[in-house]
Design a protein around this motif. Sequence first.
Motif, PDB file in Angstrom:
ATOM      1  N   ALA A  57       0.843  -1.203   0.000  1.00  0.00           N
ATOM      2  CA  ALA A  57       0.000   0.000   0.000  1.00  0.00           C
ATOM      3  C   ALA A  57       0.874   1.248   0.000  1.00  0.00           C
ATOM      4  N   LYS A  58       1.918   1.234   0.797  1.00  0.00           N
ATOM      5  CA  LYS A  58       2.807   2.397   0.859  1.00  0.00           C
ATOM      6  C   LYS A  58       3.546   2.607  -0.466  1.00  0.00           C
ATOM      7  N   LEU A  59       3.814   1.524  -1.193  1.00  0.00           N
ATOM      8  CA  LEU A  59       4.489   1.640  -2.486  1.00  0.00           C
ATOM      9  C   LEU A  59       3.540   2.056  -3.611  1.00  0.00           C
ATOM     10  N   ARG A  60       2.289   1.558  -3.578  1.00  0.00           N
ATOM     11  CA  ARG A  60       1.397   1.726  -4.725  1.00  0.00           C
ATOM     12  C   ARG A  60       0.392   2.854  -4.598  1.00  0.00           C
ATOM     13  N   LEU A  61      -0.012   3.190  -3.383  1.00  0.00           N
ATOM     14  CA  LEU A  61      -1.021   4.238  -3.218  1.00  0.00           C
ATOM     15  C   LEU A  61      -0.365   5.609  -3.344  1.00  0.00           C
ATOM     16  N   PRO A  62      -1.126   6.625  -3.693  1.00  0.00           N
ATOM     17  CA  PRO A  62      -0.552   7.957  -3.926  1.00  0.00           C
ATOM     18  C   PRO A  62       0.156   8.529  -2.687  1.00  0.00           C
ATOM     19  N   ARG A  63       1.211   9.255  -2.938  1.00  0.00           N
ATOM     20  CA  ARG A  63       1.947   9.910  -1.837  1.00  0.00           C
ATOM     21  C   ARG A  63       1.075  10.903  -1.081  1.00  0.00           C
ATOM     22  N   SER A  64       0.054  11.419  -1.763  1.00  0.00           N
ATOM     23  CA  SER A  64      -0.834  12.404  -1.129  1.00  0.00           C
ATOM     24  C   SER A  64      -1.693  11.784  -0.026  1.00  0.00           C
ATOM     25  N   MET A  65      -1.818  10.450  -0.007  1.00  0.00           N
ATOM     26  CA  MET A  65      -2.582   9.777   1.056  1.00  0.00           C
ATOM     27  C   MET A  65      -1.727   9.695   2.312  1.00  0.00           C
ATOM     28  N   SER A  66      -2.353   9.966   3.447  1.00  0.00           N
ATOM     29  CA  SER A  66      -1.626   9.856   4.718  1.00  0.00           C
ATOM     30  C   SER A  66      -1.410   8.386   5.065  1.00  0.00           C
ATOM     31  N   SER A  67      -0.504   8.145   5.981  1.00  0.00           N
ATOM     32  CA  SER A  67      -0.236   6.783   6.432  1.00  0.00           C
ATOM     33  C   SER A  67      -1.493   6.171   7.045  1.00  0.00           C
TER      34      SER A  67
END
Length: 143
Positions: free
Chosen positions: A109-119
Motif C-alpha cells: 500500500a505504501k508503495l502503490r497508493l498515492p503519496r498524497s494519502m496519509s499513512s
Amino acid sequence: PGVNLEWSHVTATLKTKKGTRHLIANACGKATPGRLLAIMGPSGSGKTTMLNAIAGQLAKSKGLTLEGTVVVNGAVSKNGVSDLKKAYVKQDDIFYTQMTVRETLNFHAKLRLPRSMSSAEKDSVVERLVNKLSLQKAANTIG
C-alpha cells in the motif's frame, strides 16, 4: 458483497519486424464472488499476459495493441481494459516470508497508493481489504 469481474474479446497483438504475434486472442471470462476461478495452461500459453492485460498491468511496448472490454461490478471500461483501477496478487515471489499478511499489504500500500494519502488513510485501505477478503484470522500470521 464482493467483486464481479467480466472480460470479453481481450486481444493482445505484438507487431515486430518478424511479423505479427498474437499474445492473447479473443479471451473471455468471468470471476464472481464465492467461486474459485482457475486459469490453467502450459508454460508460455499467455496466462500471466492475460491477467496483466485485464489488470491494466501490461507494459506499454512499441507495436503492442490491446483491445477488449472489462466490466467490474457493472462499471464498463471505456478505453480498452486499462482505465479501471484493478490489481491482482501476482505469483508468490512478491510475498516476504518474514512479514505477516497485514505487514505485506501495508508495505505494498505504501508503495502503490498515492503519496498524497496519509499513512493512516493507507492503513485504513489495508484494513478494508483485509475485511473484504475475509483475512482477519490470517492477517497477523507469517507465511
